[in-house]
Design an enzyme around this catalytic site. Structure first.
Site, PDB file in Angstrom:
ATOM      1  N   GLU A 123       0.828  -1.215   0.000  1.00  0.00           N
ATOM      2  CA  GLU A 123       0.000   0.000   0.000  1.00  0.00           C
ATOM      3  C   GLU A 123       0.862   1.265   0.000  1.00  0.00           C
ATOM      4  O   GLU A 123       0.628   2.180   0.803  1.00  0.00           O
ATOM      5  CB  GLU A 123      -0.953   0.006   1.201  1.00  0.00           C
ATOM      6  CG  GLU A 123      -1.863  -1.219   1.250  1.00  0.00           C
ATOM      7  CD  GLU A 123      -2.980  -1.093   2.284  1.00  0.00           C
ATOM      8  OE1 GLU A 123      -2.772  -0.402   3.297  1.00  0.00           O
ATOM      9  OE2 GLU A 123      -4.055  -1.675   2.072  1.00  0.00           O
ATOM     10  N   GLU A 267      -6.212  -8.151  -0.023  1.00  0.00           N
ATOM     11  CA  GLU A 267      -6.671  -8.251   1.364  1.00  0.00           C
ATOM     12  C   GLU A 267      -8.166  -7.978   1.387  1.00  0.00           C
ATOM     13  O   GLU A 267      -8.639  -7.026   0.773  1.00  0.00           O
ATOM     14  CB  GLU A 267      -5.999  -7.200   2.273  1.00  0.00           C
ATOM     15  CG  GLU A 267      -4.507  -7.344   2.423  1.00  0.00           C
ATOM     16  CD  GLU A 267      -3.898  -6.260   3.331  1.00  0.00           C
ATOM     17  OE1 GLU A 267      -4.663  -5.535   4.012  1.00  0.00           O
ATOM     18  OE2 GLU A 267      -2.665  -6.136   3.348  1.00  0.00           O
TER      19      GLU A 267
END
Ligand code: NAG
Ligand code: NAG
Ligand code: NAG
Length: 483
Positions: A123, A267
């Site tokens: 991220e 995720e």
């Protein structure tokens, strides 16, 4: 004869059932993070994955002890390169080559590890990183890719980057208004070109829990897969925010000129503590719903067919940063000690079925540290609680957390015990200027669980790490609640 036939038939049926039972849904994997003070031994974890039929694992680093544990299994592994390594690999192709040699090539071959992906960074474009990783991410991906090709692994190991869902947005909240964030638009196009050239998937993390957490007005049922609420966008009906989010990405890709990019959900999951919406019931509702949806292979309104996805996460991690919220340390489908928290059917059939827990985990002694019963002054308790929570995980004491409603003496006991357990039950760690006391009767109550730590798999525990990380994450608001 009849009887023998009957037996054979039924034994065969049983075997078939047992076989089906052991297989998680194809395309479904699980994330396994390493930010725990007392990680479970990798070989135990690998056996647990096998017991549950889980065939894909996503790691956040490439710790060789962990990676080696997958040797000789058919479990598909995604390695991770942490953000703090991006600059190094962006700058130096030699470092990238070295990394591939020691962390990828070394594990491959006959009886080796089935490494399928390398996730470069994690991220990296989150707004909270203040653009720190905007520059090095793509060059690091390119150098690792080149090193993988030079090692002759180009067809086998794919390079990608897990991105948070805020790399795209829609001002109207309608998927069809989706587009990549304007501040990183050009970079996203370059990354799409890279992924496309290398036939690598676009990895995106999608969190309906965060939609609910971040907005008071968010319709709760829309976060799940069985809610009544529907939103219409052009000709499509959306019944849950996961689909809407996924299709916002599809629209963004289409508008950017890369409509055929393969999307993998890096995720997806739901936490169980540290917030009013984080509990076992909601986590079960979300994850069972998600797996059932995946098993139906219906996809989303814009994407018919199966979706590859990694659940977040395997275990609770008591060293994760709680900057995003107190729920961060409670994403595990399993507790810190490998015990499953709620029924979850990995086959996607939605049966009421506990996952199979970790076998062979060694616990420390059955003892706890609590506040002495007598003569405690309120200020002293508040100070001691605050001290303990600066050096241990107290996120379950947060408002909405599982121990959020217990009174001050119990909160203090809880904090003492957390501090004591994370320090391997050292006698010194239960002193608190004479306020602490070691007991052998379990002080847990139905709504507040007092843990006994497991024996640490010491290789993974970096000295000094525990205390530093926990201190950085000290949070004072909880104590101030009392004042
Ligand atoms: C990964 O590669 C680096 C070289 O870049 C090496 O120093 C490190 O030890 C490797 N990690 C493991 C776990 O083998
Ligand atoms: C980002 O900037 C803010 C405000 O300047 C600062 O408080 C924060 O610590 C910075 N975060 C990082 C990761 O550098
Ligand atoms: C995407 O795939 C479709 C169907 O295979 C094809 O017709 C189209 O040209 C592709 N688009 C791009 C931009 O590659």
């Amino acid at each position: 004869m009849m009887r023998a036939q009957f037996l054979t038939c039924c034994l065969m049926m049983l075997m078939v059932v047992a076989h089906v039972k052991g297989q998680a849904l194809a395309g479904i994997g699980v994330n396994w993070g390493s930010l725990a003070s007392h990680p479970i031994e990798p070989s135990i974890v690998v056996n647990m994955l096998k017991d549950n039929g889980i065939k894909k694992i996503k790691l956040f680093d490439s710790d060789s002890w962990t990676v080696n544990a997958f040797a000789g299994t058919d479990i598909e592994v995604m390695l991770g390169i942490p953000n703090d390594q991006l600059n190094r690999f962006a700058r130096s192709f030699n470092d990238a080559k070295d990394w591939v040699k020691h962390n990828v090539s070394k594990h491959l071959g006959n009886g080796g590890v089935n490494i399928r992906y390398v996730a470069v960074g994690n991220e990296p474009f989150l707004k909270s990183y203040n653009d720190s990783y905007i520059k090095p991410t793509l060059p690091a991906m390119q150098n690792i890719q080149k090193a993988i090709e030079e090692a002759g692994l180009g067809g086998q190991v794919k390079v990608t980057v897990p991105l948070n869902a805020d790399v795209y947005e829609s001002h109207s909240n309608m998927p069809s208004d989706g587009g990549f964030r304007s501040d990183i638009y050009d970079l996203m196009i370059q990354i799409l070109r890279f992924l496309n050239n290398n036939k690598s998937p676009f990895l995106v993390n999608i969190y309906p829990f965060l939609s609910l957490y971040q907005s008071q007005d968010f319709p709760q049922d829309f976060a799940f897969f069985d809610g009544g609420k529907t939103i219409a966008d052009r000709n499509n009906q959306y019944t849950n925010v996961f689909d809407a989010n996924f299709d916002t990405l599809l629209w963004s890709l289409k508008k950017a000129g890369y409509p055929n990019t393969t999307i993998v959900v890096g995720e997806v999951g739901w936490p169980t503590d540290g917030d009013k919406n984080a509990n076992n019931n909601n986590a079960k509702r979300f994850n069972q719903g998600f797996l059932k949806k995946m098993a139906s292979k219906k996809g989303t309104p814009l994407h018919q067919g199966p979706i590859e996805a990694y659940l977040f996460s395997l275990f609770d991690e008591d060293l994760k940063s709680i900057d995003p919220g107190n729920f961060e340390r409670h994403w595990g489908i399993f507790r810190f000690d490998g015990i499953p928290k709620y029924a979850l059917d990995f086959t996607g059939q939605g049966r009421e079925k506990m996952p199979i827990g970790a076998k062979g985990v060694q616990y420390q002694e059955r003892k706890w540290c609590v506040l002495r019963k007598d003569g405690n002054d309120m200020n002293e308790m508040v100070n001691a609680l605050s001290y303990a929570c600066q050096g241990a995980d107290c996120s379950s004491l947060a408002p909405g957390g599982s121990c959020g409603k217990v009174d001050l003496p119990h909160r203090t006991s809880y904090a003492f015990n957390q501090y004591f357990q994370v320090r391997d039950q050292s006698v010194d760690a239960c002193d608190f200027s004479g306020m602490g006391q070691i007991v052998s009767d379990d002080p847990s109550s139905p709504n507040c669980f007092f843990a006994v730590e497991i024996q640490s798999s010491a290789h993974l525990l970096k000295a000094g790490h525990v205390v530093t990380v926990l201190f950085i994450n000290a949070f004072l608001f909880m104590f101030l609640n009392f004042m």
